[in-house]
Write a protein that holds these residues in place. Structure first.
Motif, short mmCIF file in Angstrom:
data_model
loop_
_atom_site.label_atom_id
_atom_site.label_comp_id
_atom_site.label_asym_id
_atom_site.label_seq_id
_atom_site.Cartn_x
_atom_site.Cartn_y
_atom_site.Cartn_z
N GLU A 56 5.85 5.94 2.55
CA GLU A 56 5.00 6.71 3.47
C GLU A 56 5.15 8.20 3.21
O GLU A 56 4.15 8.94 3.24
CB GLU A 56 5.37 6.38 4.91
CG GLU A 56 4.42 7.01 5.92
CD GLU A 56 4.64 6.51 7.33
OE1 GLU A 56 3.99 7.05 8.25
OE2 GLU A 56 5.49 5.59 7.53
N ASP A 57 6.38 8.64 2.93
CA ASP A 57 6.60 10.07 2.62
C ASP A 57 5.95 10.44 1.30
O ASP A 57 5.35 11.52 1.16
CB ASP A 57 8.11 10.37 2.57
CG ASP A 57 8.79 10.16 3.91
OD1 ASP A 57 8.12 10.37 4.95
OD2 ASP A 57 9.98 9.79 3.93
N LEU A 58 6.04 9.55 0.31
CA LEU A 58 5.41 9.79 -0.98
C LEU A 58 3.89 9.89 -0.81
O LEU A 58 3.24 10.73 -1.44
CB LEU A 58 5.77 8.68 -1.96
CG LEU A 58 5.10 8.75 -3.34
CD1 LEU A 58 5.35 10.09 -4.02
CD2 LEU A 58 5.57 7.60 -4.22
N ALA A 59 3.33 9.05 0.05
CA ALA A 59 1.88 9.08 0.29
C ALA A 59 1.46 10.42 0.88
O ALA A 59 0.42 10.98 0.50
CB ALA A 59 1.48 7.95 1.23
N ASP A 60 2.25 10.96 1.81
CA ASP A 60 1.94 12.27 2.40
C ASP A 60 1.95 13.37 1.34
O ASP A 60 1.07 14.24 1.32
CB ASP A 60 2.96 12.61 3.50
CG ASP A 60 2.80 11.72 4.73
OD1 ASP A 60 1.71 11.16 4.91
OD2 ASP A 60 3.78 11.58 5.49
N ILE A 61 2.95 13.32 0.47
CA ILE A 61 3.05 14.33 -0.61
C ILE A 61 1.91 14.13 -1.60
O ILE A 61 1.30 15.09 -2.07
CB ILE A 61 4.42 14.21 -1.31
CG1 ILE A 61 5.55 14.54 -0.33
CG2 ILE A 61 4.48 15.12 -2.54
CD1 ILE A 61 6.94 14.19 -0.84
N PHE A 62 1.63 12.88 -1.92
CA PHE A 62 0.58 12.53 -2.88
C PHE A 62 -0.78 13.07 -2.42
O PHE A 62 -1.55 13.61 -3.22
CB PHE A 62 0.54 11.02 -3.04
CG PHE A 62 -0.35 10.54 -4.15
CD1 PHE A 62 0.08 10.50 -5.45
CD2 PHE A 62 -1.64 10.12 -3.87
CE1 PHE A 62 -0.75 10.06 -6.48
CE2 PHE A 62 -2.48 9.68 -4.89
CZ PHE A 62 -2.02 9.64 -6.19
N GLU A 63 -1.08 12.92 -1.14
CA GLU A 63 -2.36 13.39 -0.59
C GLU A 63 -2.52 14.89 -0.74
O GLU A 63 -3.64 15.39 -0.91
CB GLU A 63 -2.47 13.02 0.89
CG GLU A 63 -2.85 11.57 1.13
CD GLU A 63 -3.09 11.31 2.60
OE1 GLU A 63 -4.16 10.78 2.94
OE2 GLU A 63 -2.22 11.62 3.42
N GLU A 64 -1.41 15.63 -0.67
CA GLU A 64 -1.47 17.10 -0.72
C GLU A 64 -1.33 17.64 -2.14
O GLU A 64 -1.36 18.85 -2.35
CB GLU A 64 -0.37 17.70 0.15
CG GLU A 64 -0.39 17.27 1.61
CD GLU A 64 -1.63 17.75 2.33
OE1 GLU A 64 -2.36 18.62 1.80
OE2 GLU A 64 -1.91 17.25 3.44
N SER A 65 -1.18 16.77 -3.12
CA SER A 65 -0.94 17.20 -4.50
C SER A 65 -2.23 17.58 -5.20
O SER A 65 -3.32 17.09 -4.86
CB SER A 65 -0.25 16.08 -5.29
OG SER A 65 0.99 15.74 -4.72
N GLU A 84 0.62 0.12 -2.54
CA GLU A 84 1.51 0.40 -1.41
C GLU A 84 1.35 1.84 -0.93
O GLU A 84 1.33 2.10 0.27
CB GLU A 84 2.96 0.13 -1.83
CG GLU A 84 3.99 0.32 -0.73
CD GLU A 84 3.82 -0.66 0.43
OE1 GLU A 84 4.28 -0.33 1.54
OE2 GLU A 84 3.24 -1.74 0.22
N ILE A 85 1.22 2.77 -1.87
CA ILE A 85 0.97 4.17 -1.50
C ILE A 85 -0.37 4.29 -0.80
O ILE A 85 -0.50 4.95 0.23
CB ILE A 85 1.01 5.07 -2.76
CG1 ILE A 85 2.41 5.09 -3.38
CG2 ILE A 85 0.58 6.50 -2.41
CD1 ILE A 85 2.47 5.78 -4.73
N PHE A 86 -1.38 3.62 -1.35
CA PHE A 86 -2.73 3.67 -0.77
C PHE A 86 -2.75 3.15 0.66
O PHE A 86 -3.58 3.56 1.47
CB PHE A 86 -3.70 2.85 -1.61
CG PHE A 86 -4.14 3.52 -2.90
CD1 PHE A 86 -3.75 4.83 -3.18
CD2 PHE A 86 -4.95 2.85 -3.81
CE1 PHE A 86 -4.15 5.45 -4.36
CE2 PHE A 86 -5.36 3.47 -4.98
CZ PHE A 86 -4.95 4.77 -5.25
#
Length: 448
Positions: A56-65, A84-86
């Motif tokens: 979930e934390d990786l997804a938040d970072i991924f969205e802002e990348s 899983e990230i999606f």
């Protein structure tokens, strides 16, 4: 930059220790800052660090990348890990990311997604990326106009976790057609049995899915909206566009226009390879070269005049340069006005007159100063008079063409930001040299 450097040091600490990232550290640092710090690391370090994060934390970072970092992260993840990230991301963000991937990889990921989620993403992928449909999200609150405030609040509690925003609730009639919107504040502050139909604002600003994203941004700015609904041909709500997406659109459109005005491909960046940069820029360099020869031919027509008065060679670039600068000022205002929908070809002739007068007045002011300086340098009154008149005429032309060229290109269906500057520079250079040297030929007996 100090904050980003600190985050990089902390990332390196976790990499060296090979221990999972603490939730407290995630809460202390914004995902955007973490993404920016990660973008400065190499691919192997990015891969290793993402393994230390909760999904979930990786997804938040991924969205802002940025796009490049997103691709680096995807490259080191299996399809199952990507899905899983999606699962922690909004459908419109997933759509944007899938649009960056090769078709085969995109199809593979869609096959692994839940059927309902895949269907939503496929529908979004069907829209042009730069249209309202391409930037909308399907996560919104839509309630029946016949619900009471109590019933509406119960619905909101159930649906809210899966929506992008909850402060604006859209209202539909019995045919699911969008008929209005209501603020959550109004629902909370109204009587329990009051119906949404009584609270809603039925004068709602909306766009269709095929509308260009730039027009959507204009609508949001004009009406000061935080969210704008997207409807289909039947008037049924199919998505919403939030203000954060509009900010991205405005930034992208401004960057695109800036690049185009200088003959640079909007896809080019500081990370673009040498060959890609050459391929992107060289065609425009040859176009500039062709237009530069027009100015050269104009000067060549007056070689005999320049040969007799050497001072003309030193002075004539001033006329062309000032004309180019003045025209660019007008060009910037007009292109911005076109982008915001404030200027069109029919209804702004008063602005043309204004820009012409600005050119005359600025030309007179700068021409007077330039003429005085040339008189002091060469001791010739007529040289100063010639450049004074040439400056007025060239800045007049610069103002008029700076206004007309982008509007004319727009009427032909050509992006004004793409070619306006080249045509304008050609006009101001050719006309500037012609009028200055032409006046010099007329006054040649007083210059020798």
């Amino acid at each position: 930059m100090e904050k980003i450097d600190n985050i990089k040091n902390e990332i390196n600490y976790y990499l060296n220790k090979e221990e999972n990232v603490k939730e407290e550290w995630i809460e202390e640092n914004h995902p955007i800052d973490i993404a920016e710090a990660l973008s400065e690391l190499d691919a192997s370090e990015i891969n290793d660090f993402t393994k230390l994060l909760e999904t979930e934390d990786l997804a938040d970072i991924f969205e802002e990348s940025e796009k490049d970092l997103q691709i680096d992260i995807l490259k080191c993840k299996s399809s199952e890990e990507i899905i899983e990230i999606f699962s922690h991301m909004a459908a419109d963000d997933i759509t944007d990311i899938l649009g960056l991937l090769p078709i085969q990889k995109r199809k593979e990921l869609l096959r692994h997604m839940k059927q309902d989620d895949a269907l939503v993403v496929k529908n979004l992928l069907g829209y042009d990326r730069e249209s309202a449909g391409g930037i909308m999200t399907t996560e919104y609150l839509l309630l029946s106009k016949n619900l009471t405030t109590t019933e509406a609040l119960n619905k909101i509690k159930k649906i809210a976790p899966d929506t992008e925003i909850i402060d604006t609730i859209f209202v539909a009639d019995s045919n699911k057609k969008l008929v209005g919107s209501v603020d959550l504040r109004d629902i909370l502050s109204s009587d329990d049995e009051k119906k949404l139909e009584e609270l809603m604002d039925d004068n709602i600003i909306k766009v269709s899915a095929d509308v260009d994203q730039e027009i959507v941004a204009q609508q949001v700015a004009k009406y000061d909206l935080t969210v704008i609904p997207v409807i289909n041909k039947s008037g049924i709500l199919i998505g919403i566009i939030t203000v954060d997406d509009i900010i991205d659109v405005i930034e992208a459109e401004n960057t695109e226009d800036l690049y185009k005005m200088h003959g640079v491909d909007e896809e080019e960046s500081s990370d673009t390879t040498l060959l890609q940069s050459i391929k992107s820029r060289m065609p425009w360099m040859f176009i500039n070269l062709a237009t530069a020869f027009l100015a050269t031919f104009t000067v060549a027509m007056f070689e005999d005049v320049i040969a007799q008065v050497a001072a003309l060679a030193a002075a004539m670039p001033i006329v062309a340069g000032m004309g180019g600068n003045a025209g660019t000022q007008t060009l910037s205002i007009v292109i911005r006005g076109i982008a915001l929908g404030e200027i069109d070809f029919k209804d702004n002739w008063t602005l043309l007159f204004k820009e012409a007068m600005v050119g005359v007045i600025n030309g007179a002011a700068t021409g007077l100063v330039t003429g005085l300086i040339l008189y002091l340098m060469y001791g010739n009154y007529y040289l100063g008079l010639i450049i004074f008149l040439a400056m007025i005429l060239n800045l007049l032309v610069a103002g008029m063409f700076g206004f007309l060229i982008p509007l004319f290109l727009q009427s032909l269906g050509i992006d004004p930001a793409l070619a306006s500057a080249i045509f304008l520079t050609t006009v101001t250079d050719v006309f500037g040299f012609f009028v200055f040297l032409g006046l010099a030929r007329g006054f040649i007996v007083y210059l020798i």
